[in-house]
Design a protein around this motif. Sequence first.
Motif, short mmCIF file in Angstrom:
data_model
loop_
_atom_site.label_atom_id
_atom_site.label_comp_id
_atom_site.label_asym_id
_atom_site.label_seq_id
_atom_site.Cartn_x
_atom_site.Cartn_y
_atom_site.Cartn_z
N THR A 103 -0.43 -7.45 3.70
CA THR A 103 -0.13 -6.21 2.98
C THR A 103 -0.22 -6.41 1.47
OG1 THR A 103 1.36 -5.56 4.79
CG2 THR A 103 1.53 -4.33 2.74
N LEU A 104 0.30 -7.54 0.98
CA LEU A 104 0.22 -7.85 -0.45
C LEU A 104 -1.23 -8.04 -0.89
CD1 LEU A 104 3.25 -10.29 -0.81
CD2 LEU A 104 2.98 -8.11 -2.02
N ASP A 105 -2.02 -8.64 -0.01
CA ASP A 105 -3.45 -8.83 -0.32
C ASP A 105 -4.15 -7.48 -0.44
OD1 ASP A 105 -5.87 -10.34 -0.68
OD2 ASP A 105 -6.39 -9.81 1.38
N GLN A 106 -3.84 -6.56 0.49
CA GLN A 106 -4.41 -5.21 0.41
C GLN A 106 -3.94 -4.50 -0.86
OE1 GLN A 106 -3.20 -3.19 3.98
NE2 GLN A 106 -4.33 -4.56 5.34
N SER A 138 -3.10 -5.77 -3.69
CA SER A 138 -3.73 -6.31 -4.90
C SER A 138 -5.12 -5.70 -5.13
CB SER A 138 -3.84 -7.83 -4.80
OG SER A 138 -4.75 -8.21 -3.79
N LYS A 139 -5.70 -5.14 -4.05
CA LYS A 139 -7.02 -4.54 -4.16
C LYS A 139 -6.95 -3.01 -4.26
CE LYS A 139 -8.88 -8.28 -1.33
NZ LYS A 139 -9.41 -8.67 0.00
N GLY A 140 -5.73 -2.48 -4.26
CA GLY A 140 -5.57 -1.03 -4.36
C GLY A 140 -4.49 -0.55 -3.42
N SER A 141 -4.84 0.30 -2.47
CA SER A 141 -3.87 0.82 -1.51
C SER A 141 -3.70 -0.14 -0.34
CB SER A 141 -4.32 2.19 -1.00
OG SER A 141 -5.58 2.09 -0.36
N PHE A 172 10.22 -4.58 1.53
CA PHE A 172 9.77 -5.44 0.43
C PHE A 172 8.74 -4.70 -0.43
CE2 PHE A 172 7.30 -8.67 -1.71
CZ PHE A 172 8.23 -9.65 -2.03
N MET A 173 7.79 -4.04 0.22
CA MET A 173 6.77 -3.32 -0.53
C MET A 173 7.36 -2.13 -1.28
SD MET A 173 4.16 -5.17 -0.05
CE MET A 173 3.04 -4.15 -0.98
N TYR A 174 8.37 -1.50 -0.69
CA TYR A 174 9.05 -0.38 -1.36
C TYR A 174 9.72 -0.85 -2.65
CZ TYR A 174 12.55 3.21 -2.34
OH TYR A 174 13.32 4.15 -2.96
N LEU A 175 10.33 -2.04 -2.60
CA LEU A 175 10.96 -2.59 -3.79
C LEU A 175 9.93 -2.82 -4.91
CD1 LEU A 175 13.44 -5.24 -2.32
CD2 LEU A 175 14.03 -3.24 -3.70
N LEU A 176 8.78 -3.36 -4.55
CA LEU A 176 7.74 -3.58 -5.55
C LEU A 176 7.25 -2.26 -6.13
CD1 LEU A 176 5.46 -6.39 -4.01
CD2 LEU A 176 7.12 -6.62 -5.85
N ASP A 177 7.01 -1.29 -5.25
CA ASP A 177 6.49 0.01 -5.72
C ASP A 177 7.54 0.74 -6.56
OD1 ASP A 177 4.17 -0.52 -4.36
OD2 ASP A 177 4.73 0.63 -2.58
#
Length: 432
Positions: free
Chosen positions: A291-294, A296-299, A311-316
């Motif tokens: 998911t982090l790799d995706q 880094s390339k956009g969505s 985890f991704m919600y925290l980053l966003d």
Amino acid sequence: MFAAETKAIIRSVGAEKNLISNTNLNKQMDLLTVVRIKRGHFWEFPKYKKIDCTLPDLLGEEKFSPDSEEKVLVEDFQTRVETGGSGKLEGGYEGKAEVSVSSDIVDGLVQPVSIKIKKVNLTAVRSKFSGRTINKQTLNLLKLKEKDKLAFVYETVYNTGPVTMIRKGNQQGCLSASFQKMAKMCVSVNKKEDTTFTVPENSTFAFSLVEINLEDGEMEIQLQSWDHKRGGLTSDALNCEIMEQVRDRIEMKESILMPLEGLPESTRGDLLKSLREVLKEEDALSELEETLDQSSKGSYECPQSVAVSSFMYLLDKSKVSTQVKDAALLLVSAMEALPEEMLRPLTSCGPEILTVLSQLVENLKDEGEACLPESPPVPLQQDGELHWAAKLLCSSDETLTELSEILDLPPEVLLEVLALTVLGVHMLQPRE
């Protein structure tokens, strides 16, 4: 321990070339189990992920039992090591010291064991499945990336009966000293150790894969088994040149991690807590890496794992920079190379322990070697849950090679991913 002995036997009979030993996967592997092979984002070595289906499942075949052949690899294997000894040391000068120690250790198998290799009839499998097409829905569920490969288990190495290992130790000693006849002390030591465990029969210790080529969903099965190349080393030891390269790579990638240290303390703490939750879910760490790799390339696709979504919600929510996302991807990729059961205590320990481990990494970078302080925190001591990490960072070539065999990673990669994991987790720790 028995797995290491088995690998030595396999190597001695020349059968190891295409066999894979992976402590996370071995016992789960059966013939025709489907496996995804992928390369790491930052390290060129293959990573294997078991997919919960078999080759017939990919095509909806409910009844397929291919012929297989078995042969004995080793019959009635037995290993037993007994060690006994005593010693005495005296010292002079103004005082004198005396140490005497005796020890007895028994280490080995309780009873002999036989090991077999079982191979599927590859001709029958190719005849049945080559040229057939996997439907699009199944392909989408596989989530294969551009460099991913698909394979199935073609050969397994297993024990024919239960294997019981035993380790018994008895140690006695006395330490006495007198200094200028002012004081005299005698400390007696008695230590006993008795460890026994049993590996169930028919446990897989190694396996071979055959690659499945996919062209628009159509399968072609290779004639030969997957060539398991670990790469990186031509010998069993890390020479000075390789160690220098390891230190250079740690320093270079550490700079990628640095944006984590610049995050607000609350954000760092939340990300670390979220990582701990990810480690509680099976395969979630691998999904987080993808998911982090995706990202880094956009969505990126909506993760299936609740912990990964958090985890991704925290980053966003924190609106972090691309550099922070790259740092998170590197940390997670380094963690994903290590067994998850080893990572949990590493991400949950306190700042004091991580500070000591980080100092070992710094010593490794600066001097090429590291050693623990005289009184390390309890988790880093001999029986501590993080002793393995300290031992690895302070290890000799021989120890490092042994650990890399157990974890199925090239020694230089094993050292690098542990160092980066320690540094990254330490950066996320709240400062006290």
